[in-house]
Design a protein around this motif. Structure first.
Motif, PDB file in Angstrom:
ATOM      1  N   GLN A   1      30.428  16.099  22.268  1.00 16.16           N
ATOM      2  CA  GLN A   1      30.373  16.630  23.629  1.00 16.16           C
ATOM      3  C   GLN A   1      28.948  16.723  24.179  1.00 16.16           C
ATOM      4  O   GLN A   1      28.678  16.320  25.302  1.00 16.16           O
ATOM      5  N   THR A   2      28.029  17.259  23.367  1.00 25.23           N
ATOM      6  CA  THR A   2      26.674  17.457  23.881  1.00 25.23           C
ATOM      7  C   THR A   2      25.961  16.138  24.188  1.00 25.23           C
ATOM      8  O   THR A   2      25.455  15.969  25.298  1.00 25.23           O
TER       9      THR A   2
ATOM     10  N   ALA B   1      27.391  14.788  27.292  1.00 29.12           N
ATOM     11  CA  ALA B   1      26.978  15.531  28.483  1.00 29.12           C
ATOM     12  C   ALA B   1      25.580  15.094  28.894  1.00 29.12           C
ATOM     13  O   ALA B   1      25.282  14.933  30.083  1.00 29.12           O
ATOM     14  N   ILE B   2      24.720  14.870  27.874  1.00 32.48           N
ATOM     15  CA  ILE B   2      23.350  14.460  28.196  1.00 32.48           C
ATOM     16  C   ILE B   2      23.329  13.045  28.797  1.00 32.48           C
ATOM     17  O   ILE B   2      22.638  12.805  29.785  1.00 32.48           O
TER      18      ILE B   2
ATOM     19  N   ASN C   1      24.444  13.450  32.300  1.00 30.95           N
ATOM     20  CA  ASN C   1      23.431  14.070  33.152  1.00 30.95           C
ATOM     21  C   ASN C   1      22.290  13.112  33.466  1.00 30.95           C
ATOM     22  O   ASN C   1      21.835  13.030  34.599  1.00 30.95           O
TER      23      ASN C   1
ATOM     24  N   GLN D   1      31.837   9.747  30.830  1.00 31.67           N
ATOM     25  CA  GLN D   1      32.789  10.737  31.337  1.00 31.67           C
ATOM     26  C   GLN D   1      34.152  10.593  30.687  1.00 31.67           C
ATOM     27  O   GLN D   1      34.788  11.578  30.320  1.00 31.67           O
TER      28      GLN D   1
ATOM     29  N   SER E   1      34.038  11.899  27.249  1.00 35.43           N
ATOM     30  CA  SER E   1      33.942  13.346  27.290  1.00 35.43           C
ATOM     31  C   SER E   1      35.315  13.975  27.577  1.00 35.43           C
ATOM     32  O   SER E   1      35.699  14.966  26.967  1.00 35.43           O
ATOM     33  N   ARG E   2      36.050  13.357  28.489  1.00 32.75           N
ATOM     34  CA  ARG E   2      37.404  13.855  28.786  1.00 32.75           C
ATOM     35  C   ARG E   2      38.313  13.700  27.584  1.00 32.75           C
ATOM     36  O   ARG E   2      39.092  14.586  27.247  1.00 32.75           O
TER      37      ARG E   2
ATOM     38  N   SER F   1      37.484  16.418  25.141  1.00 28.18           N
ATOM     39  CA  SER F   1      37.994  17.759  25.438  1.00 28.18           C
ATOM     40  C   SER F   1      39.518  17.801  25.364  1.00 28.18           C
ATOM     41  O   SER F   1      40.069  18.838  25.004  1.00 28.18           O
TER      42      SER F   1
ATOM     43  N   LEU G   1      41.515  20.279  22.938  1.00 30.01           N
ATOM     44  CA  LEU G   1      42.602  21.127  23.402  1.00 30.01           C
ATOM     45  C   LEU G   1      43.800  21.015  22.455  1.00 30.01           C
ATOM     46  O   LEU G   1      44.400  22.022  22.076  1.00 30.01           O
TER      47      LEU G   1
END
Lengths: 225, 422
Positions: B225-226, B229-230, B233, B260, B263-264, B267, B271
């Motif tokens: 994830q991190t 995210a980077i 970004n 993205q 990343s989805r 997550s 979940l």
């Protein structure tokens, strides 16, 4: 505006810090509960961005401490969990907003602006951008002193664009901001184009500049031509 | 063909009784033969004594013959071929007025050239009684044995097989990945102890493998994830720069999109793990109507863009016993699915009625078998969804004691959710 970013992942913290400094915020970072305590004991902040999962404890407990020390501080929670409970607890403790990772930086930026506007408007809840004047309470837009009717989505879109002035907003980020996660990332985004077209037209018809620049295949940018 | 199943102890008892019965019948037959032989020997001994006495009388004073009880001596011309022969007769006892069994022996005596036919009868009543007594003893013993064995089986099976049943119960209640209070099963039966031991060993091996695999996926999706995210970004910042050419922006956009998507995916997998780990435990009875209405309101605009109509008929009293977060995700994912796969200008129907929740939309037939619809990464053609939405729905139903059914009929996809019975 002075912000405190509490995030344990250094890379992520640095990246967000860089972004937010470009937005002209004064920003300090803390990577643990301990560091965060030190910071808000010594300095005053307008807003704290708080990641809940910290190495030395749950960020939730920091909310009370910060609020009792600086009652005026706005708090925006970041979390990686899909937990409604966390959200409710956080907001009950006095947090102002809540953002689930992963998020678009533009979204974070818009939320920060929105929270800060709510917190420290000193009665005047008006946003003035060049010739555009927005009454945030009445949700009313005036261009060159002429009131223009915007639909709810058009209004939200305009605010989102203004909050991220000069930055490129991807169509995905706009869609997510307006419709949440119902938006399919595989959908074509023609419908965003329609909203953008309407906003641009309304602004220009009232004598405003053409602020919305489209970047082909990627998204839109709000900037003075 | 399905064979009828029996309980182990019933089978054991059945075979035990069968062997007992054979043993009893065999020994009864042997005893009967021995008794007959014994009887015959005793009677024969008495007959022979009488015959010797008759011989003595015939030579010394024949007139005494008439006074002999149950004896008839007559002269005959010649000796028939088969003699002696025996015959059982009933003779009335004057004293007791009962018919008694006598054995009559017919034999021939050759005395100095004169042939005598000698018919003697001897009481055999007691001897027969003795033989019957043997049977009268054996049959009740057999009956008592059968009754005791069956009764014993009934009573003992509870006691003897109880550990076995407890082991079975433990096995059937076991759910991989769900911590169960592991009750120690104590038994003095070697085989059951071994079974229990092996089961525990197998279970811990499977669990070990399972948790290792799970930890791996969890770490993977979490640790990714991190960096993702980077990447997102940084590409977003690049996109905001004014110096880039359209071509460069397009390429960066692709990187951003892919990051993205990953990343989805991460997550969504996270979940699923959380649902599997039972991290959503805030189960309460929730009325579904307000939440469904909220969601419908949120999607109305998107639906309108796609020329879709949403029709709902909601029962105010309809409720599910479920964690609020899970109910929210459940409804959201089903609606998203309907939005994504609806054909243009069609109607999405949502209804709650009694205990049933259903959502249906028209659309093309699945490109894969129906039963795979809830599998991970199964998705319709040409759609770039990550393909986890419905498997999340299925997982949520699984942990919330809800059943979900999918059907495709006459161009309509329909999902039904209702509480599991029992």
């Amino acid at each position: 505006m002075k912000l405190l970013l509490i995030e344990d992942n250094l890379d992520l913290a640095e990246d967000l810090a860089e972004y937010l400094r470009e937005e002209n915020f004064v920003l300090e970072t803390a990577t643990s509960l301990e560091q965060a305590r030190e910071k808000f004991m010594l300095y005053e902040y307008d807003l704290a961005i708080l990641d809940l999962g910290l190495p030395d404890g749950d960020g939730m407990q920091l909310i009370n401490e910060m609020k009792s020390r600086q009652p005026e501080i706005a708090i925006l929670i970041l979390t990686a969990t899909h937990s409604l409970e966390d959200k409710i607890t956080g907001l009950n403790l006095g947090a102002d907003d809540f953002l689930t990772k992963p998020f678009h930086k533009a979204e974070l930026n818009a939320r920060i602006h929105s929270v800060l506007r709510r917190k420290i408007s000193n009665g005047k809840k008006v946003l003035q951008v060049h010739e555009i004047q927005i009454d945030l309470q009445a949700r009313q837009v005036k261009v060159c002193n002429e009131t223009i009717k915007f639909t709810r989505k058009e209004y939200d879109l305009l605010i989102y664009l203004i909050d991220n002035e000069k930055r490129l907003l991807t169509r995905e980020s706009i869609a997510e901001h307006l419709w949440g996660d119902y938006i399919d990332h595989s959908d074509n985004f023609d419908f965003i184009y329609n909203h953008i077209k309407n906003v641009r037209k309304k602004l220009m018809d009232a004598g405003g500049h053409d602020y919305i620049k489209s970047v082909y295949g990627v998204g839109y940018k709000f900037q003075r031509p | 063909m399905k064979h009828k199943k029996f309980r182990l102890l019933s089978k054991v008892v059945f075979f035990y009784l069968l062997i007992t019965l054979i043993t009893f019948i065999t020994s009864a037959l042997i005893l009967q033969r021995e008794a007959n032989k014994h009887m015959h020997n005793i009677l024969e001994d008495r007959f022979q004594k009488r015959e010797r006495y008759i011989m003595r009388i015939l030579t010394e004073n024949p007139e005494k013959l008439a006074r002999l009880d149950h004896t008839l001596v007559s002269k005959v011309e010649r000796i028939p071929e088969n003699f002696p022969n025996y015959q059982d007769t009933l003779i009335l006892n004057e004293e007791t007025r009962e018919m008694n069994t006598y054995r009559k022996k017919t034999t021939y005596i050759n005395l100095n050239g004169t042939i005598y036919k000698v018919e003697t009868s001897k009481a055999a009543e007691e001897l027969y009684k003795f033989r019957d007594d043997i049977r009268n003893i054996i049959v009740p013993i057999l009956a008592v044995l059968v009754i005791l064995t069956v009764l014993g089986n009934y009573l003992l099976s509870g006691y003897l097989l109880d550990p076995f049943r407890r082991i079975l119960k433990k096995m059937s209640q076991y759910n991989l990945g769900q911590p169960t209070a592991s009750r120690q099963i104590k038994t003095s039966t070697n085989e059951f102890d071994q079974l229990n031991h092996l089961y525990e060993k197998m279970k811990s091996r499977i669990e070990n493998d399972y948790y290792q695999l799970k930890e791996y996926t969890e770490n993977m999706s979490h640790e990714l994830q991190t960096p993702l995210a980077i990447i997102q970004n940084k590409t977003e910042s690049l996109l905001s720069e004014n110096k880039l050419s359209a071509e460069q922006i397009k390429k960066i956009k692709v990187v951003n999109d892919e990051a993205q998507a990953l990343s989805r995916l991460g997550s969504a997998l996270n979940l699923i793990t959380k649902i599997e780990n039972n991290e959503f435990q805030n189960i309460r009875t929730l009325h579904t109507a307000p939440l469904i209405e909220q969601h419908i309101e949120k999607i109305e605009e998107i639906a309108a863009i796609k020329n879709l109509k949403i029709e709902s008929s909601l029962d105010k009293n309809h409720s599910f016993s479920i964690d609020p977060m899970l109910l929210d995700i459940l409804i959201r994912n089903l609606l998203k699915n309907a939005l994504r796969y609806s054909s243009h200008n069609s109607v999405i129907k949502i209804s709650t009625d009694g205990e049933l929740f259903s959502i249906s939309n028209t659309g093309e037939k699945l490109s894969f078998p129906e039963e795979e619809i809830f599998n991970r990464f199964k998705k319709g053609n040409e759609k770039q969804s990550i393909g986890l939405g419905l498997s999340i729905v299925k997982k949520i139903c699984g942990v919330s004691q809800l059943a979900i059914q999918y059907r495709f009929m006459e161009g309509t996809h329909r999902f039904e959710i209702f509480p599991k019975k029992g």
